[in-house]
Design a protein around this motif. Structure first.
Motif, PDB file in Angstrom:
ATOM      1  N   ILE A  71       7.400 -13.607  -1.183  1.00 57.20           N
ATOM      2  CA  ILE A  71       7.426 -14.500  -2.343  1.00 57.20           C
ATOM      3  C   ILE A  71       8.085 -15.828  -1.963  1.00 57.20           C
ATOM      4  O   ILE A  71       7.648 -16.900  -2.340  1.00 57.20           O
ATOM      5  CB  ILE A  71       8.170 -13.853  -3.532  1.00 57.20           C
ATOM      6  CG1 ILE A  71       7.378 -12.664  -4.058  1.00 57.20           C
ATOM      7  CG2 ILE A  71       8.389 -14.876  -4.653  1.00 57.20           C
ATOM      8  CD1 ILE A  71       8.031 -11.937  -5.216  1.00 57.20           C
ATOM      9  N   ALA A  77      -0.708 -18.754  -3.174  1.00 57.16           N
ATOM     10  CA  ALA A  77      -0.811 -17.728  -4.220  1.00 57.16           C
ATOM     11  C   ALA A  77      -0.629 -16.321  -3.656  1.00 57.16           C
ATOM     12  O   ALA A  77      -0.178 -15.417  -4.366  1.00 57.16           O
ATOM     13  CB  ALA A  77      -2.172 -17.838  -4.902  1.00 57.16           C
ATOM     14  N   PRO A  80       3.366 -14.677  -4.024  1.00 55.71           N
ATOM     15  CA  PRO A  80       3.776 -13.888  -5.186  1.00 55.71           C
ATOM     16  C   PRO A  80       2.952 -12.615  -5.356  1.00 55.71           C
ATOM     17  O   PRO A  80       3.479 -11.598  -5.822  1.00 55.71           O
ATOM     18  CB  PRO A  80       3.548 -14.833  -6.370  1.00 55.71           C
ATOM     19  CG  PRO A  80       3.440 -16.190  -5.791  1.00 55.71           C
ATOM     20  CD  PRO A  80       3.091 -16.075  -4.354  1.00 55.71           C
ATOM     21  N   LEU A  81       1.670 -12.639  -4.981  1.00 60.03           N
ATOM     22  CA  LEU A  81       0.820 -11.460  -5.183  1.00 60.03           C
ATOM     23  C   LEU A  81       1.213 -10.336  -4.215  1.00 60.03           C
ATOM     24  O   LEU A  81       1.515  -9.216  -4.638  1.00 60.03           O
ATOM     25  CB  LEU A  81      -0.651 -11.834  -5.010  1.00 60.03           C
ATOM     26  CG  LEU A  81      -1.202 -12.744  -6.120  1.00 60.03           C
ATOM     27  CD1 LEU A  81      -2.540 -13.345  -5.717  1.00 60.03           C
ATOM     28  CD2 LEU A  81      -1.336 -11.983  -7.439  1.00 60.03           C
ATOM     29  N   THR A  84       4.857  -9.251  -4.924  1.00 64.57           N
ATOM     30  CA  THR A  84       4.977  -8.349  -6.075  1.00 64.57           C
ATOM     31  C   THR A  84       4.498  -6.947  -5.709  1.00 64.57           C
ATOM     32  O   THR A  84       5.109  -5.950  -6.113  1.00 64.57           O
ATOM     33  CB  THR A  84       4.164  -8.917  -7.258  1.00 64.57           C
ATOM     34  OG1 THR A  84       4.776 -10.139  -7.654  1.00 64.57           O
ATOM     35  CG2 THR A  84       4.131  -7.965  -8.434  1.00 64.57           C
ATOM     36  N   ARG A  87       7.323  -5.431  -3.522  1.00 66.33           N
ATOM     37  CA  ARG A  87       8.539  -5.180  -4.320  1.00 66.33           C
ATOM     38  C   ARG A  87       8.338  -4.011  -5.273  1.00 66.33           C
ATOM     39  O   ARG A  87       9.245  -3.213  -5.489  1.00 66.33           O
ATOM     40  CB  ARG A  87       8.950  -6.444  -5.091  1.00 66.33           C
ATOM     41  CG  ARG A  87       9.572  -7.460  -4.158  1.00 66.33           C
ATOM     42  CD  ARG A  87      10.438  -8.496  -4.791  1.00 66.33           C
ATOM     43  NE  ARG A  87      10.134  -8.912  -6.146  1.00 66.33           N
ATOM     44  CZ  ARG A  87      10.804  -9.862  -6.769  1.00 66.33           C
ATOM     45  NH1 ARG A  87      11.802 -10.468  -6.163  1.00 66.33           N
ATOM     46  NH2 ARG A  87      10.501 -10.207  -7.970  1.00 66.33           N
ATOM     47  N   LYS A 117      -1.560  -7.596 -13.371  1.00 66.95           N
ATOM     48  CA  LYS A 117      -0.885  -8.288 -14.471  1.00 66.95           C
ATOM     49  C   LYS A 117      -0.490  -9.708 -14.048  1.00 66.95           C
ATOM     50  O   LYS A 117      -0.729 -10.674 -14.774  1.00 66.95           O
ATOM     51  CB  LYS A 117       0.347  -7.478 -14.881  1.00 66.95           C
ATOM     52  CG  LYS A 117       1.113  -8.054 -16.039  1.00 66.95           C
ATOM     53  CD  LYS A 117       2.059  -7.012 -16.634  1.00 66.95           C
ATOM     54  CE  LYS A 117       2.971  -7.665 -17.644  1.00 66.95           C
ATOM     55  NZ  LYS A 117       4.349  -7.826 -17.151  1.00 66.95           N
ATOM     56  N   LEU A 118       0.093  -9.805 -12.846  1.00 72.34           N
ATOM     57  CA  LEU A 118       0.537 -11.123 -12.373  1.00 72.34           C
ATOM     58  C   LEU A 118      -0.633 -12.093 -12.269  1.00 72.34           C
ATOM     59  O   LEU A 118      -0.531 -13.254 -12.654  1.00 72.34           O
ATOM     60  CB  LEU A 118       1.233 -10.960 -11.014  1.00 72.34           C
ATOM     61  CG  LEU A 118       1.771 -12.227 -10.373  1.00 72.34           C
ATOM     62  CD1 LEU A 118       2.882 -12.831 -11.212  1.00 72.34           C
ATOM     63  CD2 LEU A 118       2.294 -11.935  -8.963  1.00 72.34           C
ATOM     64  N   GLY A 119      -1.749 -11.623 -11.711  1.00 74.70           N
ATOM     65  CA  GLY A 119      -2.889 -12.506 -11.493  1.00 74.70           C
ATOM     66  C   GLY A 119      -3.875 -12.518 -12.644  1.00 74.70           C
ATOM     67  O   GLY A 119      -4.889 -13.208 -12.578  1.00 74.70           O
ATOM     68  N   SER A 120      -3.601 -11.753 -13.695  1.00 71.23           N
ATOM     69  CA  SER A 120      -4.544 -11.586 -14.820  1.00 71.23           C
ATOM     70  C   SER A 120      -5.941 -11.270 -14.282  1.00 71.23           C
ATOM     71  O   SER A 120      -6.933 -11.833 -14.758  1.00 71.23           O
ATOM     72  CB  SER A 120      -4.621 -12.840 -15.699  1.00 71.23           C
ATOM     73  OG  SER A 120      -3.351 -13.209 -16.146  1.00 71.23           O
TER      74      SER A 120
END
Lengths: 195, 126
Positions: A71, A77, A80-81, A84, A87, A117-120
């Motif tokens: 992250i 991008a 974070p993907l 996450t 983690r 969820k993070l990336g919708s």
């Protein structure tokens, strides 16, 4: 699987991302912004340093350190993907010395939910999820089966229309190219076999 | 006062958008840019975001306004652990101006987020 297994897994991912860096970047040049390989290589190189400096004592520590570093260091991008995902894997396996394949598959299921969820994003949007989602049920059988499913999932992104990420800006022109994120996800899952 | 952080792929874009918002809305509430990677490339830096949030945080909450892609994902990952930092689903420039105007009145966090998001519905040619 113990701490040493997870350290080997991350080491194999790091090595393969480095070897595939230009290929990943070329895929991203076709439908993105030509930085996926470079970004992931930078991220996993930072992970390598972070793990070497930390000497983690549990699988969760390896996974959480990997995620947090990604992250922080990737810059694109995928940071974070992937961050996450790792983690969530760390949180899910918990403070144990050994993780069963079933527990890891369950952790991956939670990781998948967190990434979606993070990336919708959903399956079929032409993203890393298209390699990750089909691998998870197979992981309960074997890492070999999971790796095959991830690779098949990545290849199957080629005819898809991108609905998320940079490639979605291209609309119809995203069709006919394999998704770089799904390709790197297949590398990550395939590396479990070699760990 | 609610603080505002502008999260962009580009350091220059974030800095100039913040400067534009201050030029229009004044400097009653704190606003900071968090743009580009630590190396100055296009991308998003969690470290820059954390520093900017710390600078504008006066205890009343912080609103993040993002441009696209990794800025959105990095901001989303950041707020997972921070209930006092909220994402606004807003256009970058107009959202920043609206948020800063509203924050400058001493409005609470939810009102500042709502003001930023309202910018989506304001047409430019009608």
């Amino acid at each position: 699987m113990d701490t040493a297994f997870f350290l080997r897994w991350i080491a194999v991912v790091t090595e393969r991302v480095r070897a595939e860096r230009d290929h990943l970047t070329d895929l991203d040049r076709a439908i993105g912004d030509a930085d996926h390989g470079v970004n992931l290589d930078r991220g996993f190189t930072a992970v390598e340093e972070a793990l070497a400096g930390r000497s983690p004592e549990t699988p969760a520590d390896v996974l959480t350190t990997t995620g947090t570093t990604l992250i922080r260091k990737v810059g694109g991008a995928s940071g974070p993907l992937y961050g996450t995902l790792f983690r969530t894997l760390g949180r899910s396996v918990g403070d144990v010395a050994e993780v069963s394949r079933e527990a890891l598959a369950e952790a991956f299921a939670q990781g998948l939910a967190a990434v979606m969820k993070l990336g919708s994003a959903q399956e079929g949007d032409k993203t890393m999820i298209d390699a990750l989602a089909p691998a998870i049920p197979e992981m309960r059988t074997s890492f070999d089966a999971a790796a095959r499913a991830a690779l098949d999932g990545a290849r199957a992104t080629t005819p898809l229309l991108a609905r998320k990420g940079r490639a979605s800006y291209l609309g119809e022109r995203s069709i006919g190219h394999q998704d770089p994120g799904a390709t790197s996800m297949a590398i990550v899952i395939d590396a479990l076999r070699a760990a | 006062m609610v603080g505002i952080v502008l999260v962009s792929h580009s350091a220059g874009l974030a800095e100039e958008a913040a400067a534009l918002a201050v030029g229009i809305a004044g400097e009653d509430a704190p606003i900071r840019p968090a743009g580009g990677t630590e190396d100055g490339d296009l991308g998003t830096s969690l470290t820059k975001l954390e520093e900017a949030v710390a600078e504008v945080d006066q205890g009343d909450g912080v609103v993040l306004i993002m441009d696209l892609g990794s800025a959105v994902l990095t901001a989303r990952a950041f707020v997972e652990d921070r209930a006092d930092v909220v994402l606004a689903d807003a256009p970058f420039v107009e959202g920043a101006v609206n948020a800063l105007v509203t924050a400058g009145t001493g409005a609470p966090l939810d009102a500042v987020v709502a003001a930023a998001e309202e910018a989506r519905t304001i047409g430019k040619l009608c």
